[in-house]
Structures are given as C-alpha cells and as structure tokens.
Write a protein that holds these residues in place. Structure first.
Motif, PDB file in Angstrom:
ATOM      1  N   THR A   1     -32.153  16.589 -28.271  1.00  0.00           N
ATOM      2  CA  THR A   1     -30.704  16.391 -28.281  1.00  0.00           C
ATOM      3  C   THR A   1     -30.139  16.947 -26.991  1.00  0.00           C
ATOM      4  O   THR A   1     -30.890  17.363 -26.098  1.00  0.00           O
ATOM      5  CB  THR A   1     -30.064  17.049 -29.518  1.00  0.00           C
ATOM      6  N   ASP A   2     -28.806  16.967 -26.878  1.00  0.00           N
ATOM      7  CA  ASP A   2     -28.169  17.557 -25.702  1.00  0.00           C
ATOM      8  C   ASP A   2     -27.248  18.691 -26.132  1.00  0.00           C
ATOM      9  O   ASP A   2     -27.026  18.919 -27.320  1.00  0.00           O
ATOM     10  CB  ASP A   2     -27.413  16.495 -24.892  1.00  0.00           C
ATOM     11  N   THR A   3     -26.720  19.417 -25.162  1.00  0.00           N
ATOM     12  CA  THR A   3     -25.906  20.586 -25.489  1.00  0.00           C
ATOM     13  C   THR A   3     -24.530  20.221 -26.040  1.00  0.00           C
ATOM     14  O   THR A   3     -23.792  21.106 -26.480  1.00  0.00           O
ATOM     15  CB  THR A   3     -25.742  21.498 -24.266  1.00  0.00           C
ATOM     16  N   ASN A   4     -24.172  18.938 -26.053  1.00  0.00           N
ATOM     17  CA  ASN A   4     -22.955  18.538 -26.762  1.00  0.00           C
ATOM     18  C   ASN A   4     -23.054  18.849 -28.252  1.00  0.00           C
ATOM     19  O   ASN A   4     -22.046  18.846 -28.963  1.00  0.00           O
ATOM     20  CB  ASN A   4     -22.700  17.038 -26.575  1.00  0.00           C
TER      21      ASN A   4
ATOM     22  N   LEU B   1     -31.409  19.066 -23.848  1.00  0.00           N
ATOM     23  CA  LEU B   1     -31.009  18.645 -22.510  1.00  0.00           C
ATOM     24  C   LEU B   1     -29.676  19.290 -22.148  1.00  0.00           C
ATOM     25  O   LEU B   1     -28.672  19.049 -22.820  1.00  0.00           O
ATOM     26  CB  LEU B   1     -30.874  17.126 -22.461  1.00  0.00           C
TER      27      LEU B   1
ATOM     28  N   MET C   1     -26.208  19.571 -20.560  1.00  0.00           N
ATOM     29  CA  MET C   1     -25.238  18.614 -20.036  1.00  0.00           C
ATOM     30  C   MET C   1     -24.570  19.189 -18.794  1.00  0.00           C
ATOM     31  O   MET C   1     -24.266  20.387 -18.729  1.00  0.00           O
ATOM     32  CB  MET C   1     -24.194  18.279 -21.088  1.00  0.00           C
TER      33      MET C   1
ATOM     34  N   GLN D   1     -22.307  13.383 -17.014  1.00  0.00           N
ATOM     35  CA  GLN D   1     -23.482  13.013 -17.782  1.00  0.00           C
ATOM     36  C   GLN D   1     -24.715  13.097 -16.901  1.00  0.00           C
ATOM     37  O   GLN D   1     -24.611  13.009 -15.671  1.00  0.00           O
ATOM     38  CB  GLN D   1     -23.333  11.623 -18.379  1.00  0.00           C
ATOM     39  N   PRO D   2     -25.873  13.292 -17.503  1.00  0.00           N
ATOM     40  CA  PRO D   2     -27.095  13.407 -16.711  1.00  0.00           C
ATOM     41  C   PRO D   2     -27.368  12.114 -15.936  1.00  0.00           C
ATOM     42  O   PRO D   2     -27.017  11.025 -16.385  1.00  0.00           O
ATOM     43  CB  PRO D   2     -28.188  13.660 -17.754  1.00  0.00           C
TER      44      PRO D   2
ATOM     45  N   LEU E   1     -32.651  12.312 -17.077  1.00  0.00           N
ATOM     46  CA  LEU E   1     -32.967  11.967 -18.460  1.00  0.00           C
ATOM     47  C   LEU E   1     -34.423  11.518 -18.597  1.00  0.00           C
ATOM     48  O   LEU E   1     -35.125  11.931 -19.521  1.00  0.00           O
ATOM     49  CB  LEU E   1     -32.016  10.879 -18.937  1.00  0.00           C
TER      50      LEU E   1
ATOM     51  N   TYR F   1     -34.214  10.889 -29.778  1.00  0.00           N
ATOM     52  CA  TYR F   1     -33.211  11.544 -28.941  1.00  0.00           C
ATOM     53  C   TYR F   1     -31.835  11.318 -29.549  1.00  0.00           C
ATOM     54  O   TYR F   1     -31.419  10.181 -29.771  1.00  0.00           O
ATOM     55  CB  TYR F   1     -33.261  10.986 -27.520  1.00  0.00           C
TER      56      TYR F   1
ATOM     57  N   PRO G   1     -28.106  11.973 -28.801  1.00  0.00           N
ATOM     58  CA  PRO G   1     -27.000  12.381 -27.921  1.00  0.00           C
ATOM     59  C   PRO G   1     -25.673  12.334 -28.656  1.00  0.00           C
ATOM     60  O   PRO G   1     -25.611  11.968 -29.833  1.00  0.00           O
ATOM     61  CB  PRO G   1     -27.052  11.324 -26.816  1.00  0.00           C
TER      62      PRO G   1
ATOM     63  N   SER H   1     -22.887   8.467 -22.029  1.00  0.00           N
ATOM     64  CA  SER H   1     -24.247   8.997 -21.926  1.00  0.00           C
ATOM     65  C   SER H   1     -25.171   8.392 -22.975  1.00  0.00           C
ATOM     66  O   SER H   1     -26.368   8.222 -22.731  1.00  0.00           O
ATOM     67  CB  SER H   1     -24.239  10.525 -22.043  1.00  0.00           C
TER      68      SER H   1
END
Length: 289
Positions: A7-10, A26, A28, A62-63, A68, A85, A87, A95
């Motif tokens: 996942t991402d830090t969101n 991941l 952000m 966004q990355p 990514l 994944y 997001p 993203s």
C-alpha cells in the motif's frame, strides 16, 4: 502462489506498523516550498505542521512510474510471486490509475485494487487483504473481494482553517473569507470516490458533534444490522498535540462504548489539503477476521 500485500502512506500506516504487519509501504511524495520529500523518509508530521504554520507552499504529489516499478520489483526480489497493491481511491488521486496502467506491464503479477478508500478505510482494506492472503486466496481473488465491498465505509472530516482548502481549489477565496469571518467549519464526507460537503457548523466543537451524529446515523441505518463486534470506528487528525488527539478520540469513544476506537495521524499527503488541527473519523464493517 506467495502473495505480498502493498500500500502507500495515504493509508495513514507508518513504516513501523507496516513492518510489523508484513506490509510493503510506498512513501508518498509531498512538495514543501519546491522541495520533494518522501513521507516518513524525508519529512515527519511534525515537520509538515511546522512548515504549514509558516504558511509555506505545500502540496501532495504522486510517485513517478519509475519509483512505482522499482517498488514492485523490490517485492519480487524478496521472493513473492504476486503483489496486491492498494493505493488511495482513484476518485481522489491519479496515482491509482497510473498504477493500473503500469501493472499491465508486469505480466499479470501486480493486481492494483481500486476500492475507493483512503486513510482509515484504506488501512482496513490492507488488514483484510493480509487475512485473505493467509487464507490462501490468490491476488486476483483478493482484488475482487475488496472491490466488491468498496463502499461499506464512511469518512467524515472537518478543518480548523480554510487556508489549504482554498489553495487546493476546493473552495473559492470569497467563500473561504466568508467562512473565516463567521467561524464556519465545513464538515466533509468521503463515501467512496470524492470529497463532498456534508454540513456546515459554527466552530470546531459544533463540527465535531455533527461528525459524531453522522456516525451514529450511519450506525443506525447503513450498518443497522451489523453487530458491534463486526464494526470499526476510527478517528484521525492533524492535531499538533497528543492531548488534542486524545480528546477527539475520547469524544467519539463515548458515543460508541461497545466499539474500541483508535486514533491515527493523517499522513502529510492529506495534511496538505486539510491543514493543521483537522479532525476526522470513519465507520466501516470489519471485512475479514
């Protein structure tokens, strides 16, 4: 097949929490006065709040596609066969759609979940994905399962200052000035795809009460048939002090005595849009476990 969950830090998940759970996280990117920072790597919540108090230009990003792809390749180098994944919602950021396009170049080994969630509810999806992976589900099955239940959640949030909603174009300068003069606080909601206005309140205390009432209404209607043991009620915010965070969590906990209520700091990528001392909360069904 060995299925990794990423996942991402969101998701409001910290690096320490992700490592404890076995989740790939991941960071952000956020921009602070033209400088690119990776959340949890180059910038902390406290540093973000300090920059915002100085009225520096901050905005989320966004990355890059390369970042990514490198992130996913690192997971495969660890010996995993597939990646799920998760997001943030496609309705709130590009993203997700970028990730879906890039996943098409990975030979069917990366499955991007668009289950229209962010922060607290996104983290809950990660927990469900972990549980499903432990049950032996394939990446494709996990993706389908999460997307089928995408809208079984509500988020409410209010802001203390209109500054960053104005900068992000979500309110006009005139509306922001009018609200500031009258001490009006917008109560916003995310019911999947977009951030919409739920109500307006005079001052933060009234705004917080409206959010609690919204949760109680959801509990009585949308989740009326769900027992307490199958519900999650969470709080979040960009509070500068732990005392403020504890007070907000306790206020929501008092309204839901049968459900343990937790608190997390909203990530820097969300703080960019809501400013300092914003308060948020959410309710959702426990999906697995």
């Amino acid at each position: 097949m060995k299925v990794a969950i990423a996942t991402d830090t969101n998701s409001s998940m910290t690096g320490r929490e992700a490592a404890r759970k076995g989740v790939y996280l991941l960071p952000m990117p956020v921009m602070v006065d033209g400088r690119a920072c990776l959340e949890g790597v180059d910038i902390t919540n406290e540093q973000m709040y300090a920059a915002m108090k100085e009225h520096k230009e901050v905005f989320s990003s966004q990355p890059s596609p390369g970042q990514l792809l490198d992130f996913w390749q690192g997971i495969f180098r660890d010996g995993w066969d597939e990646v799920v994944y998760i997001p943030m919602s496609s309705g709130l950021s590009n993203s997700c759609s970028t990730a879906i396009q890039l996943a098409a170049t990975c030979g069917g080994k990366v499955h991007v979940v668009d289950n229209h969630r962010i922060s607290l509810t996104q983290a809950a999806s990660v927990d469900s994905a972990l549980a499903l992976a432990r049950q032996g589900k394939t990446a494709r099955e996990i993706k389908a399962w999460l997307e089928e239940r995408a809208y079984d959640a509500s988020i409410y949030i209010t802001v203390d200052s209109m500054e960053y909603l104005k900068k992000g174009g979500r309110v006009t300068p005139a509306a922001a000035a009018f609200a500031t003069v009258l001490n009006l606080k917008p109560v916003l909601t995310i019911q999947g795809d977009k951030l919409d206005t739920y109500a307006k309140a005079r001052g933060m205390q009234q705004a917080e009460q409206k959010m609690v009432e919204a949760l109680q209404q959801d509990r009585a209607t949308r989740f009326g048939a769900v027992p307490d043991a199958r519900l999650r009620v969470e709080t979040a915010g960009t509070f500068e002090s732990e005392e403020q965070a504890a007070r907000w969590r306790a206020l929501v906990q008092a309204a839901f005595p049968g459900i343990p209520v937790s608190y997390v700091h909203l990530p820097c990528s969300i703080a960019c849009h809501v400013g300092i001392n914003a308060a948020g909360t959410g309710i959702l069904k426990k999906e697995v476990g």
